[in-house]
Each structure stands twice: as C-alpha cells, then as structure tokens.
Scaffold this active site. Structure first.
Site, PDB file in Angstrom:
ATOM      1  N   ASP A  57       4.583  -5.140 -29.968  1.00  0.00           N
ATOM      2  CA  ASP A  57       6.016  -5.110 -29.703  1.00  0.00           C
ATOM      3  C   ASP A  57       6.457  -6.571 -29.619  1.00  0.00           C
ATOM      4  O   ASP A  57       5.983  -7.323 -28.764  1.00  0.00           O
ATOM      5  CB  ASP A  57       6.251  -4.381 -28.371  1.00  0.00           C
ATOM      6  CG  ASP A  57       7.716  -4.352 -27.942  1.00  0.00           C
ATOM      7  OD1 ASP A  57       8.568  -4.941 -28.646  1.00  0.00           O
ATOM      8  OD2 ASP A  57       8.003  -3.736 -26.898  1.00  0.00           O
ATOM      9  N   LYS A 111      17.537  -7.942 -29.021  1.00  0.00           N
ATOM     10  CA  LYS A 111      17.077  -9.134 -28.330  1.00  0.00           C
ATOM     11  C   LYS A 111      16.958 -10.200 -29.405  1.00  0.00           C
ATOM     12  O   LYS A 111      15.962 -10.231 -30.114  1.00  0.00           O
ATOM     13  CB  LYS A 111      15.709  -8.907 -27.688  1.00  0.00           C
ATOM     14  CG  LYS A 111      15.505  -7.555 -27.031  1.00  0.00           C
ATOM     15  CD  LYS A 111      16.001  -7.513 -25.604  1.00  0.00           C
ATOM     16  CE  LYS A 111      16.048  -6.130 -25.002  1.00  0.00           C
ATOM     17  NZ  LYS A 111      14.779  -5.489 -24.836  1.00  0.00           N
ATOM     18  N   TRP A 136       7.168  -3.708 -20.286  1.00  0.00           N
ATOM     19  CA  TRP A 136       7.354  -2.953 -21.519  1.00  0.00           C
ATOM     20  C   TRP A 136       6.051  -2.403 -22.096  1.00  0.00           C
ATOM     21  O   TRP A 136       6.025  -1.301 -22.644  1.00  0.00           O
ATOM     22  CB  TRP A 136       8.105  -3.784 -22.566  1.00  0.00           C
ATOM     23  CG  TRP A 136       9.551  -3.947 -22.205  1.00  0.00           C
ATOM     24  CD1 TRP A 136      10.209  -5.110 -21.937  1.00  0.00           C
ATOM     25  CD2 TRP A 136      10.535  -2.906 -22.043  1.00  0.00           C
ATOM     26  NE1 TRP A 136      11.519  -4.875 -21.621  1.00  0.00           N
ATOM     27  CE2 TRP A 136      11.742  -3.527 -21.680  1.00  0.00           C
ATOM     28  CE3 TRP A 136      10.497  -1.522 -22.151  1.00  0.00           C
ATOM     29  CZ2 TRP A 136      12.919  -2.802 -21.429  1.00  0.00           C
ATOM     30  CZ3 TRP A 136      11.676  -0.791 -21.903  1.00  0.00           C
ATOM     31  CH2 TRP A 136      12.858  -1.436 -21.551  1.00  0.00           C
TER      32      TRP A 136
HETATM   33  C1  LIG Z   1      14.189  -4.305 -24.501  1.00  0.00           C
HETATM   34  C2  LIG Z   1      12.802  -4.110 -24.859  1.00  0.00           C
HETATM   35  C3  LIG Z   1      12.305  -2.840 -25.169  1.00  0.00           C
HETATM   36  C4  LIG Z   1      13.145  -1.596 -25.094  1.00  0.00           C
HETATM   37  O1  LIG Z   1      14.032  -1.577 -26.127  1.00  0.00           O
HETATM   38  P1  LIG Z   1      15.106  -0.412 -26.332  1.00  0.00           P
HETATM   39  O2  LIG Z   1      15.648  -0.738 -27.670  1.00  0.00           O
HETATM   40  O3  LIG Z   1      16.080  -0.514 -25.223  1.00  0.00           O
HETATM   41  O4  LIG Z   1      14.370   0.882 -26.316  1.00  0.00           O
HETATM   42  C5  LIG Z   1      10.984  -2.733 -25.541  1.00  0.00           C
HETATM   43  N1  LIG Z   1      10.187  -3.808 -25.597  1.00  0.00           N
HETATM   44  C6  LIG Z   1      10.624  -5.042 -25.298  1.00  0.00           C
HETATM   45  C7  LIG Z   1       9.686  -6.193 -25.385  1.00  0.00           C
HETATM   46  C8  LIG Z   1      11.943  -5.242 -24.929  1.00  0.00           C
HETATM   47  O5  LIG Z   1      12.385  -6.469 -24.647  1.00  0.00           O
END
Ligand SMILES: *Cc1c(COP(=O)(O)O)cnc(C)c1O
Length: 362
Positions: A174, A198, A102
C-alpha cells in the site's frame, strides 16, 4: 480568497498550478464546449486523458512492461478486500507485516473475511521510547500466497525505507500516501495499490499496479468490479470510472514531470521534512516518537509535551492560517502532511508557527 497552509493528510492540497488549470478548462475542455466531467468516459477526448495519465505514471515510476495499471474505485479499503480476493487461494495463507494503522486494517480485513492472514508485528518501542521498524520481523512463512506491507503509515508517520526480501513470494504494498514522493523499484513488488486522494488527485480513484502473472487467480465469488483481471480486460472501464479524479491525476502527473519527476519530488520532500524534524528534535516543547530512520517524509507526526495545550495549538494554528495539523483520531497528537504539492515555504511557515507557539507557552 484567504491564504491558508493546508496540512491535511488526505484529501489534501493539490498544486496551485493544477487547480488553476482545472478551473480554467472546467467549462470548456480543449475546445469541446463541454467540461471534462461532462464527457463520456468512452469519448475520444476522455480516452486521450486516460491513456496519457497511464503513460505518465508508467514513465514517472518506470513501471516495467509486464505490469498492468488499473484505475478503479473503492479506495484503499476496497483494495484491502480486493488483494485477498484476487491473490489468496481458498485454503492458502498470507503474511501481513504490520507497521501501523493502515497495515493493521488490511490485516483485519483479510483475517475477518477472506482467509488465513498471519500477523507479523514489525514495530517496537526502543529503549529511548521511540517506535522503530524491525525489518528482521518481515519474514515470509512457508507457502504464503503473498506478503503485505504499507510503505508509508499515514496515521503513525512511519515510513519504511527498506524492503524485506520475500524471495518468490510476491510483495504487495500500500503506497497510498507516498507514491510519487520518491523513486521506487516497481519490479520488487507483485502489486502496488494507492488511493489518489493522498498526494495525487481529488478522492474517488484507486490505482493498482500489478504484475501480469498475478492476474487470473481471483476467487470465483470475487465481485467483477474488484477482479483485477476483469478490470484489466476492460481497460479500467468495466464500469464508469471516476473521470474527474482521473483527469486531475493526469494534470498532476504532468506537473510532477515538468518539475523533474519523482527524483525532484524526493529532494523537496527530504528538505521539507528535515526542516520540520530538525526543529522538533531541537525543541523541548515538542516530541517525535518515531526513530529518526523511520520518520515519514510526508506525514510529520509529533506531540506537544504538554498535551493539555492541544486544542489551543490547533486553534492558534487555524488563526494563523495553518489548517489540518491535528493528528488522526486513533492516535491523537499532531500531524502535518507535507506532500508533493506543499512548497518548501509551507515547511518554513510551520516551523515558524511551532517556534512562536512554544515561545508563547514557556
Ligand atoms: C488513507 C489511507 C488508506 C485508506 O484509504 P481509503 O481510500 O480511505 O479507503 C489506506 N492506506 C493508506 C496508507 C492511507 O493513507
């Protein structure tokens, strides 16, 4: 209803209590005669939910008052664009500390569309063949507008438990898959972004926690809907928000608080992941390719030593009620996600299955 153990990485399981509460009030939210999804986002009833969710998030994460909390759409991917659009000057540059899938995606988004992104590869394969985070590589370059990292790499199963010292350069993180799974010091970050699917709520909403002095720097062509200052000014209601996801997040935050907050979540997540890694480590049938210090507490990524058994492993798991244990398509292997909603019993069930499968294929 058949009983399943849901190890999907996201969307993922939510606490049973939260699902049941939502079901109970789905047709009639607090005596309004309407469901939450039928309410105007500007109605007094929904505004109350929205404010409560923010207050709970602030309380649980101990968010300082000079940070704004924005509720948005567009997911983690949307924020990969929003971050440079809001923070990277036209001729500036940003440092990207890459530890997995990511953070690499975030780097690419900036590099390909928005400006100068400097790639810092921050993992390496050590002499034991294990992937390890190298914090010494997380060094900001002179004049960087920001430094970026992903705290928990959901696909790779790598979690960073240390933070780099970026000095005056704001650290943007993130935390899509580990927010609310352990205490964090928000004041160490310029901004934190996370998609709620998540671990927090159903898919549809993304949250940005941003220090207020970082607002007002967006590029002229930044779409208003991605402009943090605009969202802040309109209290996250510049457009119609994802009301259902916001409401579910509120229920989940209440649930976390009722159990003792993020400290208690951390205790549980340590217990669950330890149980699983300890077994995997002790077995010669499976293998974990991440150094012990960097193993994610919420996404346990592992391999069968004999990869030809992968399909059978997944099918056998499903037969036994274990769903979502196949790894992400870019990496292969297996992944069991043990987020806040997963009870300790879910880790025990998983270890049981791992043992039985190994015994049957010796
Ligand atoms: C799933 C995920 C993303 C992407 O998220 P979307 O909402 O599908 O764009 C980005 N960063 C991390 C750490 C993730 O687990």
């Amino acid at each position: 209803m058949s009983k399943v153990w849901n190890y999907y990485a996201g969307p993922c399981m939510l606490p049973v209590e939260v699902m049941e509460k939502a079901q109970k009030e789905f047709r009639d939210f607090e005596g309004t005669g309407m469901g939450v999804v039928e309410l105007s986002h500007r109605s007094a009833e929904f505004m109350k939910v929205a404010k409560e969710a923010e207050a709970l998030l602030r309380e649980l994460l101990n968010i300082p008052s000079n940070y704004r909390v924005l509720f948005e759409q567009g997911g983690g991917r949307g924020q990969f664009a929003a971050i440079p659009l809001n923070l990277l000057p036209e001729n500036g540059h940003a440092d990207y500390f890459v530890t997995g899938h990511w953070s690499r995606c975030a780097f690419k988004e900036c590099d390909e569309h928005f400006g100068k992104a400097i790639l810092h590869e921050c993992t390496f394969e050590n002499k034991d063949g294990l992937y390890e985070v190298d914090y010494s590589k997380m060094k900001v370059t002179e004049g960087a507008a920001y430094a970026y990292m992903c705290i928990n790499e959901t696909v790779n199963g790598i979690e960073s438990f240390e933070l780099p010292d970026t000095g005056d350069v704001p650290l943007i993180a993130d935390m899509s898959s580990d927010i609310l799974t352990r205490p964090i010091d928000v004041s160490k970050f310029g901004a934190i972004i996370f998609g709620v699917q998540k671990n927090v709520a159903p898919a549809g909403m993304t949250v940005t926690i941003v220090r207020e002095d970082l607002l007002g720097k967006a590029r002229k062509y930044c779409p208003s809907i991605m402009n943090w200052s605009v969202l802040d000014k309109f209290e996250s209601m510049y457009n119609t928000p994802c009301t259902f996801s916001w409401y579910m997040a509120c229920l989940n935050l209440k649930w976390i608080k009722s159990l003792g907050g993020v400290k208690e979540m951390e205790r549980r997540n340590i217990a669950k992941s330890k149980m699983v890694y300890d077994y995997l480590e002790s077995s010669d049938f499976y293998r974990v390719r991440i150094a012990a210090k960097d193993r994610s507490r919420v996404n346990c990524v592992f391999n069968l030593k004999d990869e030809s058994l992968n399909d059978e492993f997944v099918a056998e798991g499903k037969k036994n009620g274990l769903v979502g244990i196949k790894g992400h398509k870019v990496l292969g292997g297996m992944r069991a996600s043990l987020y806040n909603a997963m009870p300790i019993e879910g880790a025990e069930v998983l270890v049981d299955f791992l043992k039985k499968f190994a015994a049957a294929h010796k």
